[in-house]
Write a protein that holds these residues in place. Structure first.
Motif, PDB file in Angstrom:
ATOM      1  N   VAL A 193     -20.505  10.782   6.698  1.00 45.27           N
ATOM      2  CA  VAL A 193     -19.969   9.423   6.845  1.00 45.27           C
ATOM      3  C   VAL A 193     -19.278   9.290   8.202  1.00 45.27           C
ATOM      4  CG1 VAL A 193     -18.314   7.756   5.925  1.00 45.27           C
ATOM      5  CG2 VAL A 193     -19.723   9.128   4.357  1.00 45.27           C
ATOM      6  N   ARG A 194     -19.623   8.227   8.930  1.00 46.19           N
ATOM      7  CA  ARG A 194     -18.954   7.926  10.200  1.00 46.19           C
ATOM      8  C   ARG A 194     -18.025   6.726  10.088  1.00 46.19           C
ATOM      9  NH1 ARG A 194     -21.424   3.599  12.824  1.00 46.19           N
ATOM     10  NH2 ARG A 194     -23.540   3.094  12.135  1.00 46.19           N
ATOM     11  N   ASP A 195     -18.237   5.892   9.053  1.00 51.51           N
ATOM     12  CA  ASP A 195     -17.392   4.712   8.852  1.00 51.51           C
ATOM     13  C   ASP A 195     -17.175   4.548   7.347  1.00 51.51           C
ATOM     14  OD1 ASP A 195     -16.589   1.962   8.300  1.00 51.51           O
ATOM     15  OD2 ASP A 195     -17.031   1.530  10.401  1.00 51.51           O
ATOM     16  N   CYS A 196     -15.936   4.749   6.920  1.00 50.34           N
ATOM     17  CA  CYS A 196     -15.582   4.656   5.502  1.00 50.34           C
ATOM     18  C   CYS A 196     -14.689   3.437   5.301  1.00 50.34           C
ATOM     19  CB  CYS A 196     -14.875   5.933   5.054  1.00 50.34           C
ATOM     20  SG  CYS A 196     -14.384   5.941   3.320  1.00 50.34           S
ATOM     21  N   ALA A 197     -15.316   2.318   4.929  1.00 48.82           N
ATOM     22  CA  ALA A 197     -14.580   1.066   4.726  1.00 48.82           C
ATOM     23  C   ALA A 197     -13.736   0.708   5.947  1.00 48.82           C
ATOM     24  CB  ALA A 197     -13.715   1.154   3.478  1.00 48.82           C
ATOM     25  N   GLY A 198     -14.305   0.885   7.133  1.00 49.80           N
ATOM     26  CA  GLY A 198     -13.623   0.558   8.368  1.00 49.80           C
ATOM     27  C   GLY A 198     -12.869   1.713   8.997  1.00 49.80           C
ATOM     28  N   ARG A 199     -12.660   2.789   8.268  1.00 48.87           N
ATOM     29  CA  ARG A 199     -11.979   3.967   8.821  1.00 48.87           C
ATOM     30  C   ARG A 199     -12.992   4.864   9.506  1.00 48.87           C
ATOM     31  NH1 ARG A 199     -10.543   9.164   5.667  1.00 48.87           N
ATOM     32  NH2 ARG A 199      -9.421  10.358   7.231  1.00 48.87           N
ATOM     33  N   LEU A 248     -10.155   9.659  -0.765  1.00 47.17           N
ATOM     34  CA  LEU A 248     -10.989   9.597   0.428  1.00 47.17           C
ATOM     35  C   LEU A 248     -10.195   9.189   1.659  1.00 47.17           C
ATOM     36  CD1 LEU A 248     -14.167   7.852  -1.048  1.00 47.17           C
ATOM     37  CD2 LEU A 248     -13.729  10.307  -0.767  1.00 47.17           C
ATOM     38  N   ALA A 249      -9.009   8.615   1.447  1.00 45.08           N
ATOM     39  CA  ALA A 249      -8.230   8.091   2.569  1.00 45.08           C
ATOM     40  C   ALA A 249      -7.737   9.181   3.508  1.00 45.08           C
ATOM     41  CB  ALA A 249      -7.047   7.268   2.049  1.00 45.08           C
ATOM     42  N   ASP A 250      -7.514  10.386   2.980  1.00 44.15           N
ATOM     43  CA  ASP A 250      -7.046  11.472   3.840  1.00 44.15           C
ATOM     44  C   ASP A 250      -8.080  12.592   3.971  1.00 44.15           C
ATOM     45  OD1 ASP A 250      -6.840  12.429   1.289  1.00 44.15           O
ATOM     46  OD2 ASP A 250      -4.781  13.146   1.453  1.00 44.15           O
ATOM     47  N   ALA A 251      -9.351  12.266   3.698  1.00 45.80           N
ATOM     48  CA  ALA A 251     -10.417  13.260   3.865  1.00 45.80           C
ATOM     49  C   ALA A 251     -10.728  13.430   5.346  1.00 45.80           C
ATOM     50  CB  ALA A 251     -11.669  12.814   3.111  1.00 45.80           C
ATOM     51  N   ASP A 252     -10.973  14.670   5.754  1.00 51.25           N
ATOM     52  CA  ASP A 252     -11.372  14.944   7.134  1.00 51.25           C
ATOM     53  C   ASP A 252     -12.845  14.647   7.362  1.00 51.25           C
ATOM     54  OD1 ASP A 252      -8.800  15.949   7.969  1.00 51.25           O
ATOM     55  OD2 ASP A 252      -9.244  17.749   6.785  1.00 51.25           O
ATOM     56  N   GLU A 253     -13.664  14.871   6.341  1.00 52.31           N
ATOM     57  CA  GLU A 253     -15.088  14.548   6.389  1.00 52.31           C
ATOM     58  C   GLU A 253     -15.525  14.110   4.997  1.00 52.31           C
ATOM     59  OE1 GLU A 253     -17.744  17.202   8.930  1.00 52.31           O
ATOM     60  OE2 GLU A 253     -16.106  18.588   8.459  1.00 52.31           O
ATOM     61  N   ILE A 254     -16.506  13.212   4.947  1.00 52.42           N
ATOM     62  CA  ILE A 254     -17.066  12.734   3.682  1.00 52.42           C
ATOM     63  C   ILE A 254     -18.587  12.834   3.776  1.00 52.42           C
ATOM     64  CG2 ILE A 254     -17.263  10.785   2.082  1.00 52.42           C
ATOM     65  CD1 ILE A 254     -14.605   9.738   3.208  1.00 52.42           C
ATOM     66  N   PHE A 255     -19.223  13.226   2.666  1.00 54.47           N
ATOM     67  CA  PHE A 255     -20.665  13.424   2.634  1.00 54.47           C
ATOM     68  C   PHE A 255     -21.274  12.815   1.377  1.00 54.47           C
ATOM     69  CE2 PHE A 255     -18.555  17.080   4.536  1.00 54.47           C
ATOM     70  CZ  PHE A 255     -19.149  17.142   5.783  1.00 54.47           C
ATOM     71  N   PHE A 256     -22.531  12.412   1.504  1.00 58.64           N
ATOM     72  CA  PHE A 256     -23.359  12.059   0.356  1.00 58.64           C
ATOM     73  C   PHE A 256     -24.603  12.929   0.429  1.00 58.64           C
ATOM     74  CE2 PHE A 256     -20.644   8.426   0.803  1.00 58.64           C
ATOM     75  CZ  PHE A 256     -20.455   7.955  -0.488  1.00 58.64           C
ATOM     76  N   CYS A 257     -25.076  13.389  -0.731  1.00 53.76           N
ATOM     77  CA  CYS A 257     -26.243  14.275  -0.724  1.00 53.76           C
ATOM     78  C   CYS A 257     -27.120  14.035  -1.943  1.00 53.76           C
ATOM     79  CB  CYS A 257     -25.804  15.746  -0.679  1.00 53.76           C
ATOM     80  SG  CYS A 257     -24.988  16.348  -2.175  1.00 53.76           S
ATOM     81  N   ASN A 258     -28.423  14.201  -1.741  1.00 53.25           N
ATOM     82  CA  ASN A 258     -29.372  14.307  -2.845  1.00 53.25           C
ATOM     83  C   ASN A 258     -30.586  15.089  -2.349  1.00 53.25           C
ATOM     84  OD1 ASN A 258     -31.317  12.552  -1.667  1.00 53.25           O
ATOM     85  ND2 ASN A 258     -30.532  10.768  -2.755  1.00 53.25           N
ATOM     86  N   SER A 259     -31.556  15.290  -3.221  1.00 53.56           N
ATOM     87  CA  SER A 259     -32.672  16.183  -2.894  1.00 53.56           C
ATOM     88  C   SER A 259     -33.625  15.609  -1.866  1.00 53.56           C
ATOM     89  CB  SER A 259     -33.445  16.547  -4.168  1.00 53.56           C
ATOM     90  OG  SER A 259     -32.637  17.330  -5.021  1.00 53.56           O
ATOM     91  N   LEU A 260     -33.601  14.292  -1.642  1.00 53.52           N
ATOM     92  CA  LEU A 260     -34.510  13.690  -0.679  1.00 53.52           C
ATOM     93  C   LEU A 260     -33.863  13.491   0.692  1.00 53.52           C
ATOM     94  CD1 LEU A 260     -36.430  11.024  -2.796  1.00 53.52           C
ATOM     95  CD2 LEU A 260     -37.074  13.364  -2.251  1.00 53.52           C
TER      96      LEU A 260
END
Length: 201
Positions: A167-173, A149-161
């Motif tokens: 993600v705008r803040d990943c452990a301070g990044r 995740l440290a060099d990801a350009d974008e991160i997402f979480f998803c579910n049906s609801l």
């Protein structure tokens, strides 16, 4: 607009012995559609690493059962200001979020953890990955640690609801959140499907 939950349970027998045949018992429950703050979609979410490992090691741990104690303990172990957190297995392998599946983009490839012996391969994750494949994205189901995740350009979480949260803040990044190139596409598509459209203003 509501949430309909179907639960299936064993009818006959007690304890750990399972009868050879059982008619089972199905129940339906109806819930109001959850209202969540609009900024979770409009801006993005704050996430971090959960210290509670995800139980893995058996195919039945990929089934959405009524035993969600692992997720309850994981949520309790995380700061209240985090909207989600990523879970690793006992060996440090990246798996999923507490309430959602995890995806991330690096360049023109979208990654998601491989879930064979733990973690829920959600319906929404399958829909998103299938849609991305049709749109020409490169996909990888992978087994990696959280360092990916440290060099990801974008991160997402998803579910049906929730549909998709960026993600705008990943452990301070700091990350682009809802303004990311892929995030804008996914959020627009999910609004068309009615996911995330009942934002609490």
């Amino acid at each position: 607009r509501c949430v309909l939950k179907l639960s299936l349970a064993r009818r006959e027998g007690r304890g750990y012995w399972t009868p050879a045949r059982s008619t089972g018992h199905a129940s339906l429950s109806l819930w109001e559609w959850p209202q969540r703050p609009a900024q979770l979609w409009r801006e993005g979410i704050v996430v971090g690493p959960c210290p509670v490992p995800l139980q893995t090691g058996a195919p039945y741990l990929t089934v959405k059962s009524l035993n969600r104690l692992n997720q309850i303990m994981a949520r309790r172990a995380c700061p209240a200001e985090w909207d989600e957190a990523w879970l690793c297995d006992a060996r440090g392998g990246l798996r999923e979020g507490i309430l959602a599946n995890l995806l991330w983009r690096r360049a023109d490839t979208v990654f998601t953890p491989e879930l064979r012996d733990g973690g829920i391969p959600g319906v929404q994750r399958d829909v998103v990955m299938s849609s991305l494949q049709r749109r020409g994205w490169s996909l990888q189901y992978t087994q990696v640690g959280a360092e990916a995740l440290a060099d990801a350009d974008e991160i997402f979480f998803c579910n049906s609801l929730i549909g998709v949260w960026a993600v705008r803040d990943c452990a301070g990044r700091k990350l682009p959140g809802a303004q990311g190139a892929l995030a804008r596409q996914l959020l627009s598509w999910h609004r068309d499907l009615g996911l995330g459209a009942t934002w609490a203003e």
